[in-house]
Design a protein around this motif. Structure first.
Motif, PDB file in Angstrom:
ATOM      1  N   UNK A  16       0.855  -1.186   0.000  1.00 52.60           N
ATOM      2  CA  UNK A  16       0.000   0.000   0.000  1.00 52.60           C
ATOM      3  C   UNK A  16       0.890   1.235   0.000  1.00 52.60           C
ATOM      4  N   UNK A  17       0.559   2.179  -0.869  1.00 51.97           N
ATOM      5  CA  UNK A  17       1.270   3.457  -0.931  1.00 51.97           C
ATOM      6  C   UNK A  17       0.323   4.547  -0.473  1.00 51.97           C
ATOM      7  N   UNK A  18       0.740   5.333   0.502  1.00 52.59           N
ATOM      8  CA  UNK A  18      -0.098   6.413   1.029  1.00 52.59           C
ATOM      9  C   UNK A  18       0.561   7.761   0.765  1.00 52.59           C
ATOM     10  N   UNK A  19      -0.273   8.786   0.615  1.00 54.11           N
ATOM     11  CA  UNK A  19       0.237  10.151   0.440  1.00 54.11           C
ATOM     12  C   UNK A  19      -0.644  11.112   1.210  1.00 54.11           C
ATOM     13  N   UNK A  20      -0.254  12.381   1.242  1.00 55.36           N
ATOM     14  CA  UNK A  20      -0.856  13.335   2.167  1.00 55.36           C
ATOM     15  C   UNK A  20      -2.222  13.850   1.722  1.00 55.36           C
ATOM     16  N   UNK A  21      -2.913  14.487   2.667  1.00 56.02           N
ATOM     17  CA  UNK A  21      -4.212  15.104   2.411  1.00 56.02           C
ATOM     18  C   UNK A  21      -4.052  16.202   1.359  1.00 56.02           C
ATOM     19  N   UNK A  22      -5.116  16.432   0.586  1.00 55.51           N
ATOM     20  CA  UNK A  22      -5.069  17.380  -0.534  1.00 55.51           C
ATOM     21  C   UNK A  22      -3.855  17.082  -1.403  1.00 55.51           C
ATOM     22  N   UNK A  23      -3.770  15.868  -1.954  1.00 57.28           N
ATOM     23  CA  UNK A  23      -2.564  15.456  -2.692  1.00 57.28           C
ATOM     24  C   UNK A  23      -2.304  16.349  -3.896  1.00 57.28           C
ATOM     25  N   UNK A  24      -1.046  16.719  -4.046  1.00 59.54           N
ATOM     26  CA  UNK A  24      -0.639  17.575  -5.160  1.00 59.54           C
ATOM     27  C   UNK A  24       0.075  16.733  -6.213  1.00 59.54           C
ATOM     28  N   UNK A  25       0.680  17.410  -7.173  1.00 60.81           N
ATOM     29  CA  UNK A  25       1.343  16.702  -8.258  1.00 60.81           C
ATOM     30  C   UNK A  25       2.470  15.808  -7.800  1.00 60.81           C
ATOM     31  N   UNK A  26       3.213  16.240  -6.784  1.00 59.59           N
ATOM     32  CA  UNK A  26       4.326  15.428  -6.299  1.00 59.59           C
ATOM     33  C   UNK A  26       3.824  14.199  -5.559  1.00 59.59           C
ATOM     34  N   UNK A  27       2.804  14.367  -4.736  1.00 65.11           N
ATOM     35  CA  UNK A  27       2.239  13.227  -4.008  1.00 65.11           C
ATOM     36  C   UNK A  27       1.681  12.183  -4.968  1.00 65.11           C
ATOM     37  N   UNK A  28       0.904  12.636  -5.949  1.00 63.29           N
ATOM     38  CA  UNK A  28       0.298  11.704  -6.903  1.00 63.29           C
ATOM     39  C   UNK A  28       1.352  11.144  -7.850  1.00 63.29           C
ATOM     40  N   UNK A  29       2.233  11.995  -8.360  1.00 69.88           N
ATOM     41  CA  UNK A  29       3.252  11.535  -9.298  1.00 69.88           C
ATOM     42  C   UNK A  29       4.196  10.514  -8.688  1.00 69.88           C
ATOM     43  N   UNK A  30       4.668  10.781  -7.480  1.00 69.16           N
ATOM     44  CA  UNK A  30       5.589   9.843  -6.828  1.00 69.16           C
ATOM     45  C   UNK A  30       4.890   8.525  -6.501  1.00 69.16           C
ATOM     46  N   UNK A  31       3.637   8.604  -6.047  1.00 70.87           N
ATOM     47  CA  UNK A  31       2.892   7.402  -5.669  1.00 70.87           C
ATOM     48  C   UNK A  31       2.608   6.518  -6.882  1.00 70.87           C
ATOM     49  N   UNK A  32       2.104   7.130  -7.957  1.00 71.55           N
ATOM     50  CA  UNK A  32       1.786   6.350  -9.153  1.00 71.55           C
ATOM     51  C   UNK A  32       3.052   5.849  -9.850  1.00 71.55           C
ATOM     52  N   UNK A  33       4.115   6.649  -9.795  1.00 71.50           N
ATOM     53  CA  UNK A  33       5.369   6.205 -10.386  1.00 71.50           C
ATOM     54  C   UNK A  33       5.929   4.992  -9.677  1.00 71.50           C
ATOM     55  N   UNK A  34       5.968   5.038  -8.356  1.00 67.96           N
ATOM     56  CA  UNK A  34       6.452   3.899  -7.582  1.00 67.96           C
ATOM     57  C   UNK A  34       5.540   2.693  -7.778  1.00 67.96           C
ATOM     58  N   UNK A  35       4.229   2.924  -7.774  1.00 71.28           N
ATOM     59  CA  UNK A  35       3.276   1.821  -7.955  1.00 71.28           C
ATOM     60  C   UNK A  35       3.489   1.137  -9.301  1.00 71.28           C
ATOM     61  N   UNK A  36       3.753   1.924 -10.347  1.00 73.56           N
ATOM     62  CA  UNK A  36       3.954   1.347 -11.671  1.00 73.56           C
ATOM     63  C   UNK A  36       5.126   0.388 -11.718  1.00 73.56           C
ATOM     64  N   UNK A  37       6.227   0.758 -11.089  1.00 70.57           N
ATOM     65  CA  UNK A  37       7.407  -0.107 -11.079  1.00 70.57           C
ATOM     66  C   UNK A  37       7.160  -1.349 -10.225  1.00 70.57           C
ATOM     67  N   UNK A  38       6.543  -1.176  -9.055  1.00 74.54           N
ATOM     68  CA  UNK A  38       6.290  -2.321  -8.184  1.00 74.54           C
ATOM     69  C   UNK A  38       5.306  -3.299  -8.822  1.00 74.54           C
ATOM     70  N   UNK A  39       4.321  -2.782  -9.534  1.00 73.32           N
ATOM     71  CA  UNK A  39       3.424  -3.667 -10.288  1.00 73.32           C
ATOM     72  C   UNK A  39       4.198  -4.442 -11.348  1.00 73.32           C
ATOM     73  N   UNK A  40       5.158  -3.779 -11.994  1.00 72.33           N
ATOM     74  CA  UNK A  40       5.923  -4.405 -13.074  1.00 72.33           C
ATOM     75  C   UNK A  40       6.796  -5.555 -12.579  1.00 72.33           C
ATOM     76  N   UNK A  41       7.188  -5.515 -11.305  1.00 71.31           N
ATOM     77  CA  UNK A  41       8.015  -6.606 -10.767  1.00 71.31           C
ATOM     78  C   UNK A  41       7.169  -7.652 -10.047  1.00 71.31           C
TER      79      UNK A  41
END
Length: 344
Positions: A25-50
């Motif tokens: 599970x990847x969590x990010x802060x309240x009122x997520x901004x571009x960095x919160x969403x970008x970092x979370x989805x980027x990390x999720x994409x790689x972890x899904x790939x492995x």
């Protein structure tokens, strides 16, 4: 070649955790901004790939202008699906805390994360990280959590799994947390990373357009109203304050992301050194701030608005009325006058 930054022992700890987990599970802060969403989805994409099963959980809805990012539609929003989100956190083998330094920054999700038995990993770039994680990768000198995630993935030898979709997410986080590379962006390594992301096939111009040029008529009217009617300039302090109440936001059919970059606009006036934006949420006042040169808006946010950040870009919260928040701002700004004078 990037400068060496990350602690090898922490990378080894993280590698061991990834080898023994399946559900992440990847969590990010309240009122997520571009960095919160970008970092979370980027990390999720790689972890899904492995081969990992990964869910991204946000406390509330991501901004409308970020929903184009790959994986955004699969984000689990706690405010809408709290029971499902809590079950995911409870059943997780590993929990990531991205782009926040304290459990209070994830609102009600914090209780579920605190009670979870899974090991926790922080990847963040905010000052003064708290000790709720097992592995803490914290580097306030890095301009965005997204860039930090890129560097972590490289050290984990997962760079080959960064595809075009992952690169788009990481670039979006880097771009938005530097105001399109207009502040906190003098690190040469930043542009080395951008070059590598471009090689993955992203179209940075198209990403910029989707993030910043996806306006509605209501959004344009809201921002025009904010500048024309709700911006107060403090000439003696070389600063500006913009405020928007919940009623004002509702009158323009406000959606998350509609005031993105509003706080930056006053800084286009050469004489102004800092800008604050106060936006009324349902039960608190969201504080955003930007500055030029050496004026540290993060110190004001830390001292008076339950927040922090970087010298030129910071945020926080105020728990009270809008009138009280404005009074607090006007009361404390004179204490920082000597710092403003240093910017002359």
């Amino acid at each position: 070649m990037l400068n060496r930054l990350l602690d090898e022992n922490k990378i080894k700890e993280l590698r061991k955790l990834l080898e023994t987990c399946d559900n992440i599970v990847i969590t990010s802060h309240i009122a997520p901004d571009g960095d919160a969403i970008g970092s979370s989805l980027g990390l999720a994409g790689v972890l899904n790939a492995i081969g990992k099963t990964v869910k991204v959980i946000t406390p509330d809805m991501p901004p409308r202008n970020l929903m184009f990012l790959p994986g955004a539609k699969e984000i689990v929003v706690y405010s809408k699906y709290s029971e499902f989100a809590e079950k995911l956190i409870h059943d997780a083998d590993l929990i990531f805390a991205l782009d926040y330094n304290d459990l209070k920054r994830i609102d009600k999700v914090g209780d579920a994360v605190a009670s979870a038995t899974a090991p926790k990993v922080m990847i963040d770039h905010h000052l003064m990280p708290s000790d709720f994680v097992d592995v803490k990768i914290s580097h306030p000198e890095v301009s965005s959590t997204s860039m930090l995630v890129f560097r972590v993935l490289c050290r984990l030898e997962l760079f080959p799994y960064i595809d075009k979709n992952v690169a788009a997410c990481i670039f979006t986080g880097m771009m938005t947390d530097t105001g399109n590379f207009s502040y906190n962006s003098n690190d040469p390594d930043l542009y080395v990373v951008i070059s590598e992301l471009l090689k993955k096939g992203i179209n940075k111009d198209a990403i910029y357009s989707k993030v910043y040029n996806s306006n509605t008529a209501d959004r344009l009217r809201l921002n025009g109203y904010a500048i024309a009617q709700k911006m107060k300039v403090y000439e003696n302090y070389r600063g500006a304050l913009i405020t928007l109440t919940r009623d004002e936001l509702n009158s323009f059919h406000y959606q998350k992301g509609d005031t993105e970059s509003l706080v930056n606009m006053p800084l286009s006036v050469p004489e102004l050194v800092f800008s604050f934006f106060l936006r009324e949420e349902n039960d608190y006042i969201k504080v955003s701030s930007r500055s030029k040169g050496n004026f540290p808006v993060n110190k004001i946010c830390e001292d008076h608005f339950n927040g922090g950040g970087h010298k030129n870009a910071a945020g926080g919260e105020f728990f009270g009325s809008m009138d009280d928040a404005i009074a607090r701002f006007e009361q404390v700004i004179p204490d920082y006058l000597h710092l403003i004078e240093d910017c002359k």
